[in-house]
Design a protein around this motif. Structure first.
Motif, PDB file in Angstrom:
ATOM      1  N   PHE B  27       0.702  -1.369   0.035  1.00 38.50           N
ATOM      2  CA  PHE B  27       0.051   0.032   0.101  1.00 38.50           C
ATOM      3  C   PHE B  27       0.638   1.145  -0.154  1.00 38.50           C
ATOM      4  N   ILE B  29       3.584   1.530  -1.802  1.00 41.18           N
ATOM      5  CA  ILE B  29       4.304   1.951  -3.200  1.00 41.18           C
ATOM      6  C   ILE B  29       3.114   2.246  -4.028  1.00 41.18           C
ATOM      7  N   LEU B  30       1.770   2.399  -3.896  1.00 44.96           N
ATOM      8  CA  LEU B  30       0.733   2.738  -4.464  1.00 44.96           C
ATOM      9  C   LEU B  30       1.041   4.045  -5.224  1.00 44.96           C
ATOM     10  N   PRO B  31       0.315   4.131  -6.473  1.00 45.11           N
ATOM     11  CA  PRO B  31       0.748   5.381  -7.107  1.00 45.11           C
ATOM     12  C   PRO B  31      -0.110   6.572  -6.627  1.00 45.11           C
TER      13      PRO B  31
END
Lengths: 328, 330
Positions: B27, B29-31
């Protein structure tokens, strides 16, 4: 197993009293057993038939004379429910019209089944491939590789898979779109297929591992090793042909499972999105009209249940037929 | 025994740690920017920056994870000075959408999910194991056939089809089972209202699970009946009742304990579908809503919780198993 084969040989020879006694391969025995199971045969025909209908959806809809995209807004009332008698079920529209848009339900079901089946078939294939490769590797080579694989499967099995897929759906679909692998619904299909197989393979791999472990101790494998066969040859020529029974059963039981899974995610609004059509989208659409037009829900849910039931029954029949301990 | 238990404990702790790390990292490294998600439409660059610092999202990932872990055991204070707010241990984060600590919210949701899971568990064990025993006892006769039809439908009907059918037809149209829409009541304050609220979710879940348990119990009992010690028991002249009750059930039902604990653990993580259909504000529905709203602290918390319950249940089951099945020696 040898005893059982001899027994059924005797049975078959006593039935066909004329002619020489002919030996039968395990495949033939299984086939004979399967053919005797009426429910299984009917379900298998339905299952195959549904897949064929779905593949040939454009042709089938043209033959029946229905079109998935034509709107019939003129026959809908203000709430979107068709005003025609029997919810629009007629010769022209065998399963009626979809409320809201007035599209033909049969055509939408046929076209919708294509994405649903695609997800189910792709997921099953990927799960099968990973599970088969890692299961054989673990079961045949044993040792450290097996121990590591065992840890990984344990780890994955302790994840609440359904929960993880729900939690990861939105962010991961965004990720997939960013990397440019696929866009829109393509990305959602990639996500579903990838994560369903990611959490699905450990179950199958465990089964294959135990089978491979017992097979590698069998005489024919020892013989092959004694002749100096390479590991590759043993895996492809000795082990794989003996694993087709669990593979067939797995495929026939996991297809309906993933078919239902796709509909669940679409139902929750996390799977494939409209305007594309899948059975899950039709179902979630149907729930909005369940009080005003229950026929819609009954037809869509009924089709899903019928297909899942047919596949499950086929799978059960295949398992019974392929089980060497089964002495029916 | 002690070494076994301690080894399993260490192993479970490590698994839990890795799972939480994995979930946190996924969660993180989410964009999208977690700080930007905290203020919705009132976002200005200044607010986002302030929230980022307040929640620690400006720090490197490993430090964020450490603070998260630290918060679970020691509680966590966000911000400094008069604007600071504190979440007591175990702190799983702060939900800006609700302006509450995640743990506080969890305390509201957990009783509902537990009520759904426990009730369903009891129902499906009674029905599933009962039918399985009947089917095995009368193998090949009509109770066996009837139960196999039940199994077939139970395993083939998706939960949301059963659930909606029960809700729309059985309850609202035909009025066979009454249902309450009055919101959560505790079993202790209003038992009838409690049952009215949860009866449909229980039946829905139990229907799906009971089918699996019927199949499993039947197979397990038939397999046990084929064991040599059952032949011995019969040979020494025990009545069939005694053979079944004393010698068969214990061995045959031990695997069911494993299965039931794990399924139960899965439900505590959230019966997402059932809670959504019946509009029960439990953990499952909460997670689903948080997924729609990008409410990350909640999603991280419930995901780790769901995995944690499964891991801990696994541990308990392993130990229970040693007690239940005399063949397992540790």
């Amino acid at each position: 197993m040898a005893v059982k084969i001899r027994k059924s040989r005797e049975l078959s020879s006593s039935r066909a009293s004329t002619g020489p006694i002919v030996g039968r391969s395990p495949k033939q025995i299984a086939w004979t057993r399967f053919k005797r199971n009426k429910v299984g045969v009917v379900s298998a025909i339905i299952s195959v038939g549904v897949i064929v209908l779905s593949l040939l959806a454009p042709i089938v809809t043209r033959i029946i004379g229905v079109d998935p995209n034509t709107l019939h807004l003129d026959v809908l009332d203000v709430t979107g429910v068709p005003t025609l008698p029997h919810a629009g079920i007629s010769m022209a529209h065998p399963l009626g019209l979809i409320p809201g848009t007035g599209r033909d339900l049969l055509a939408q079901l046929l076209y919708g089944s294509r994405i649903s089946f695609m997800v189910a078939i792709l997921t099953t294939s990927l799960t099968l491939f990973i599970g088969l490769v890692l299961g054989i590797v673990g079961g045949y080579f044993r040792g450290r590789v097996d121990a590591v694989l065992g840890r990984i499967t344990d780890f994955l099995l302790s994840f609440p898979a359904f929960f993880m897929i729900v939690a990861l759906s939105t962010p991961m679909v965004d990720r997939i779109q960013q990397t440019g692998i696929a866009k829109g619904n393509g990305a959602r299909i990639v996500f579903l297929v990838f994560f369903l197989s990611f959490f699905g393979w450990p179950y199958f791999s465990r089964l294959i591992r135990s089978q491979a472990m017992s097979l590698r101790e069998r005489d024919f494998v020892t013989a092959a090793q004694a002749m100096g066969s390479s590991n590759r040859r043993i895996i492809f020529r000795e082990l794989l042909p003996n694993l087709w029974a669990p593979v067939i059963v797995f495929v026939s039981l996991s297809l309906p499972g993933y078919l239902a899974a796709e509909s669940v995610f679409s139902f929750l609004g996390l799977g494939i999105q409209p305007p594309a059509s899948t059975w899950g989208i039709l179902l979630s659409n149907a729930t909005r009209f369940v009080t005003t037009m229950p026929q819609f829900f009954i037809i869509v849910a009924g089709s899903l249940v019928l297909v899942v039931l047919a596949f499950n029954l086929t799978g059960d029949a295949l398992r019974d037929a392929l089980d060497p301990r089964n002495d029916r | 025994m002690l070494t076994f238990v301690s080894r399993r404990l260490v192993y479970a702790a490590i698994t839990l740690l890795i799972v939480s790390m994995a979930v946190y990292a996924i969660f993180a490294i989410l964009p999208f920017d977690p700080a930007a998600l905290t203020c919705g439409q009132h976002c200005t660059p200044l607010v986002i920056r302030a929230n980022r610092i307040k929640l620690g999202f400006d720090k490197p990932l490993w430090e964020q994870y450490w603070m998260f872990l630290h918060g679970i055991f020691a509680g966590r204070t966000y911000g400094v000075g008069s604007a600071a707010f504190h979440c007591p241990a175990p702190a799983f984060g702060y939900s800006f959408n609700d302006n509450m600590c995640v743990t506080e919210l969890l305390q509201q949701k957990l009783p509902i999910t537990l009520s759904v899971a426990i009730g369903a568990l009891i129902l499906w064990l009674i029905v599933g194991v009962g039918l399985g025993i009947l089917a095995a006892r009368f193998k090949g006769r009509w109770p066996d056939t009837a139960s196999s039809v039940f199994v077939l439908f139970g395993t083939s009907l998706p939960v949301f089809v059963t659930g909606l059918f029960l809700l729309i037809w059985v309850s609202i149209k035909w009025k066979i089972i009454p249902i309450s829409f009055l919101g959560y009541v505790s079993v202790f304050s209003d038992p009838i209202g409690f049952v009215k609220l949860f009866i449909l979710p229980w039946i829905t879940l139990a229907f799906a699970f009971a089918a699996l348990y019927t199949r499993f119990t039947r197979a397990s009992i038939l397999e046990t009946l084929g064991e040599d010690y059952i032949r011995t028991a019969r040979a020494k002249g025990l009545s069939e009742k005694k053979v079944l009750r004393i010698h068969t059930f214990r061995a045959a039902l031990a695997p069911i304990v494993t299965l039931a604990s794990l399924d139960f653990a899965g439900l505590i993580g959230g019966a997402i579908l059932t809670e959504t259909i019946f509009n029960l504000p439990g953990i499952g529905q909460w997670t689903l809503r948080s997924v729609y709203e990008f409410n990350l602290p909640v999603v991280v918390c419930t995901t780790i919780l769901a995995a944690g319950v499964v891991i801990i249940m696994n541990l308990i089951v392993d130990m229970l198993y040693a007690v239940l099945d005399p063949r397992v020696r540790i």
